[in-house]
Design an enzyme around this catalytic site. Structure first.
Site, PDB file in Angstrom:
ATOM      1  N   ALA A  82     -43.001 -18.197  -0.906  1.00 61.86           N
ATOM      2  CA  ALA A  82     -42.096 -17.067  -0.672  1.00 61.86           C
ATOM      3  C   ALA A  82     -40.906 -17.247  -1.611  1.00 61.86           C
ATOM      4  CB  ALA A  82     -41.653 -17.067   0.782  1.00 61.86           C
ATOM      5  N   GLU A  97     -42.639 -26.467   2.834  1.00 67.34           N
ATOM      6  CA  GLU A  97     -41.472 -25.842   3.466  1.00 67.34           C
ATOM      7  C   GLU A  97     -40.533 -26.856   4.101  1.00 67.34           C
ATOM      8  OE1 GLU A  97     -44.609 -24.742   3.721  1.00 67.34           O
ATOM      9  OE2 GLU A  97     -44.653 -22.550   3.676  1.00 67.34           O
ATOM     10  N   GLU A 111     -50.460 -19.854   1.897  1.00 64.74           N
ATOM     11  CA  GLU A 111     -50.740 -18.989   3.055  1.00 64.74           C
ATOM     12  C   GLU A 111     -51.390 -17.677   2.639  1.00 64.74           C
ATOM     13  OE1 GLU A 111     -46.600 -19.443   4.310  1.00 64.74           O
ATOM     14  OE2 GLU A 111     -47.337 -20.055   6.266  1.00 64.74           O
ATOM     15  N   GLY A 121     -45.827 -20.054   0.996  1.00 63.70           N
ATOM     16  CA  GLY A 121     -46.410 -18.720   1.189  1.00 63.70           C
ATOM     17  C   GLY A 121     -47.552 -18.433   0.226  1.00 63.70           C
TER      18      GLY A 121
HETATM   19  C1  HXC Z   1     -38.050 -18.547  -6.014  1.00 58.05           C
HETATM   20  C2  HXC Z   1     -38.988 -19.937  -7.559  1.00 58.05           C
HETATM   21  C3  HXC Z   1     -39.893 -20.435  -6.596  1.00 58.05           C
HETATM   22  C4  HXC Z   1     -39.820 -19.904  -5.281  1.00 58.05           C
HETATM   23  C5  HXC Z   1     -40.271 -21.431  -8.447  1.00 58.05           C
HETATM   24  N1  HXC Z   1     -39.266 -20.578  -8.683  1.00 58.05           N
HETATM   25  N2  HXC Z   1     -40.671 -21.367  -7.192  1.00 58.05           N
HETATM   26  N3  HXC Z   1     -38.086 -18.986  -7.252  1.00 58.05           N
HETATM   27  N4  HXC Z   1     -38.880 -18.972  -5.035  1.00 58.05           N
HETATM   28  N5  HXC Z   1     -40.665 -20.283  -4.302  1.00 58.05           N
HETATM   29  C6  HXC Z   1     -38.542 -20.355  -9.940  1.00 58.05           C
HETATM   30  C7  HXC Z   1     -37.601 -21.499 -10.252  1.00 58.05           C
HETATM   31  O1  HXC Z   1     -36.404 -21.351  -9.541  1.00 58.05           O
HETATM   32  C8  HXC Z   1     -37.418 -21.328 -11.725  1.00 58.05           C
HETATM   33  O2  HXC Z   1     -36.515 -20.275 -11.956  1.00 58.05           O
HETATM   34  C9  HXC Z   1     -38.797 -20.851 -12.176  1.00 58.05           C
HETATM   35  O3  HXC Z   1     -39.440 -20.340 -11.014  1.00 58.05           O
HETATM   36  C10 HXC Z   1     -39.649 -21.984 -12.741  1.00 58.05           C
HETATM   37  O4  HXC Z   1     -39.705 -23.008 -11.791  1.00 58.05           O
HETATM   38  P1  HXC Z   1     -39.407 -24.538 -12.143  1.00 58.05           P
HETATM   39  O5  HXC Z   1     -39.059 -25.221 -10.867  1.00 58.05           O
HETATM   40  O6  HXC Z   1     -38.425 -24.646 -13.268  1.00 58.05           O
HETATM   41  O7  HXC Z   1     -40.846 -25.008 -12.677  1.00 58.05           O
HETATM   42  P2  HXC Z   1     -41.496 -26.450 -12.572  1.00 58.05           P
HETATM   43  O8  HXC Z   1     -40.500 -27.515 -12.883  1.00 58.05           O
HETATM   44  O9  HXC Z   1     -42.740 -26.375 -13.397  1.00 58.05           O
HETATM   45  O10 HXC Z   1     -41.881 -26.648 -11.026  1.00 58.05           O
HETATM   46  C11 HXC Z   1     -42.864 -25.799 -10.428  1.00 58.05           C
HETATM   47  C12 HXC Z   1     -42.817 -25.963  -8.891  1.00 58.05           C
HETATM   48  C13 HXC Z   1     -41.366 -25.726  -8.402  1.00 58.05           C
HETATM   49  C14 HXC Z   1     -43.284 -27.345  -8.507  1.00 58.05           C
HETATM   50  C15 HXC Z   1     -43.782 -24.927  -8.298  1.00 58.05           C
HETATM   51  O11 HXC Z   1     -40.879 -24.481  -8.930  1.00 58.05           O
HETATM   52  C16 HXC Z   1     -41.241 -25.664  -6.920  1.00 58.05           C
HETATM   53  O12 HXC Z   1     -41.227 -26.698  -6.238  1.00 58.05           O
HETATM   54  N6  HXC Z   1     -41.045 -24.483  -6.366  1.00 58.05           N
HETATM   55  C17 HXC Z   1     -40.793 -24.251  -4.959  1.00 58.05           C
HETATM   56  C18 HXC Z   1     -42.048 -24.513  -4.148  1.00 58.05           C
HETATM   57  C19 HXC Z   1     -41.786 -24.309  -2.686  1.00 58.05           C
HETATM   58  O13 HXC Z   1     -40.952 -25.014  -2.059  1.00 58.05           O
HETATM   59  N7  HXC Z   1     -42.480 -23.353  -2.087  1.00 58.05           N
HETATM   60  C20 HXC Z   1     -42.306 -22.992  -0.695  1.00 58.05           C
HETATM   61  C21 HXC Z   1     -41.341 -21.867  -0.562  1.00 58.05           C
HETATM   62  S1  HXC Z   1     -40.929 -21.541   1.072  1.00 58.05           S
HETATM   63  P3  HXC Z   1     -35.257 -20.454 -12.935  1.00 58.05           P
HETATM   64  O14 HXC Z   1     -34.532 -19.150 -12.781  1.00 58.05           O
HETATM   65  O15 HXC Z   1     -34.517 -21.630 -12.506  1.00 58.05           O
HETATM   66  O16 HXC Z   1     -35.907 -20.613 -14.285  1.00 58.05           O
HETATM   67  C22 HXC Z   1     -42.139 -20.597   1.604  1.00 58.05           C
HETATM   68  C23 HXC Z   1     -41.965 -20.208   3.011  1.00 58.05           C
HETATM   69  C24 HXC Z   1     -43.095 -19.421   3.499  1.00 58.05           C
HETATM   70  O17 HXC Z   1     -43.056 -20.249   0.931  1.00 58.05           O
HETATM   71  C25 HXC Z   1     -42.786 -18.888   4.808  1.00 58.05           C
HETATM   72  C26 HXC Z   1     -43.373 -17.565   5.045  1.00 58.05           C
HETATM   73  C27 HXC Z   1     -43.906 -16.855   3.917  1.00 58.05           C
END
Ligand code: HXC
Length: 257
Positions: free
Chosen positions: A65, A131, A111, A108
């Site tokens: 998400a 998460e 999911e 998400g």
């Molecule tokens: C918003 C995101 C994002 C996310 C990545 N980005 N994931 N933006 N929401 N979930 C953005 C980063 O901020 C960054 O933007 C750009 O995408 C590239 O990401 P990087 O982190 O620079 O890339 P990398 O180093 O290759 O790492 C990839 C990654 C990492 C491992 C996937 O981005 C990551 O850990 N993302 C979050 C994963 C996560 O926690 N997902 C769960 C979300 S909570 P900028 O602008 O800085 O370039 C969830 C809750 C669900 O899903 C509940 C109900 C749906």
């Protein structure tokens, strides 16, 4: 609807939906989910289309998400606005939806993939429910669907530690139906969708409904439900055609496809 966060195309009887927010690792914001559900609803309503494939990029199916969109939500906004509920539509489609996953399918994203009917993974796929690292837990079915796919021990470890699962482990544990070389992912997923779309549409829909019923009921009730649908199939021309074609040693020409 003109789409901005997905690409939508049809190939014969199959729709291909590509999540397309490359700068955000296909993070799933409200607009993207609205566009995905709109596209899937269109597929439902078009009798010429028989199945869909949802995919992302080589790097990310979807990294979850959109954290930036939800970070400032408070409880009342989340609760009253029923945050996430529009996603449920994906799992309610009656025509088959296949997830073709390469790269990250996190939170998400994992999911969303699990809401599809089955997942085909590229060797590069990485699944996870991280998460917990953000101070929350899965909210789009992850604690429920992942547990049903891989069992309590693995699901609990993934949800409580945020550990990612690579493609080979995902296949071993039943999360994905199979793993294919990355450059064959879309071709394999489309081929599976085309195969499905070439069968009788009402029979495919009944088969999907029956498999899904196994998640929601007891074995005895599920078998009874299956039997009723199975009996109903003998009222279709496609059952006659399918069985007649076998006996005649020819390819069936299903009418409802
Ligand atoms: C918003 C995101 C994002 C996310 C990545 N980005 N994931 N933006 N929401 N979930 C953005 C980063 O901020 C960054 O933007 C750009 O995408 C590239 O990401 P990087 O982190 O620079 O890339 P990398 O180093 O290759 O790492 C990839 C990654 C990492 C491992 C996937 O981005 C990551 O850990 N993302 C979050 C994963 C996560 O926690 N997902 C769960 C979300 S909570 P900028 O602008 O800085 O370039 C969830 C809750 C669900 O899903 C509940 C109900 C749906």
């Amino acid at each position: 609807m003109a789409y901005e966060t997905i690409l939508y195309e049809t190939r014969g009887k199959v729709a291909l939906i590509t999540l397309n927010r490359p700068k955000a690792m296909n993070a799933l914001n409200a607009q993207l989910i609205a566009e995905v559900t709109d596209a899937l609803t269109h597929v439902e309503q078009d009798p010429k289309l028989g199945a869909s494939v949802i995919t992302g990029s080589d790097k990310a199916f979807a990294a979850g998400a959109d954290i930036k969109e939800m970070a400032s939500l408070d409880f009342v906004q989340a609760y009253v606005g029923d945050f996430i509920s529009p996603w449920d539509r994906v799992g309610q489609m009656r025509k088959p939806v296949i997830a073709a996953v390469a790269g990250y399918a996190l939170g998400g994203g994992c999911e969303l993939a699990m809401m599809c009917d089955f997942i085909i993974a590229a060797e590069s796929a990485k699944f996870g429910q991280p998460e917990i690292t953000l101070g929350v837990m899965p909210g789009a079915g992850g604690t429920q669907r992942l547990t049903r796919f891989v069992g309590k021990s693995k699901a609990m470890e993934m949800v409580l530690t945020g550990r990612l699962m690579k493609a080979d482990e995902a296949e071993r544990s039943g999360l994905v139906s199979r793993v294919v070389p990355s450059d064959e992912l879309i071709g394999e997923a489309l081929a599976a969708a085309e195969k499905i779309a070439d069968f009788s549409q009402p029979i495919v829909m009944m088969a999907k409904e029956s498999v899904n019923r196994s998640y929601e009921t007891t074995l005895a009730e599920g078998v009874r439900f299956e039997r009723r649908l199975f009996h109903a199939m003998f009222g279709t021309e496609d059952q006659k055609e399918g069985m007649d074609a076998f006996v005649d040693k020819r390819t069936p020409q299903f009418k409802n496809r």
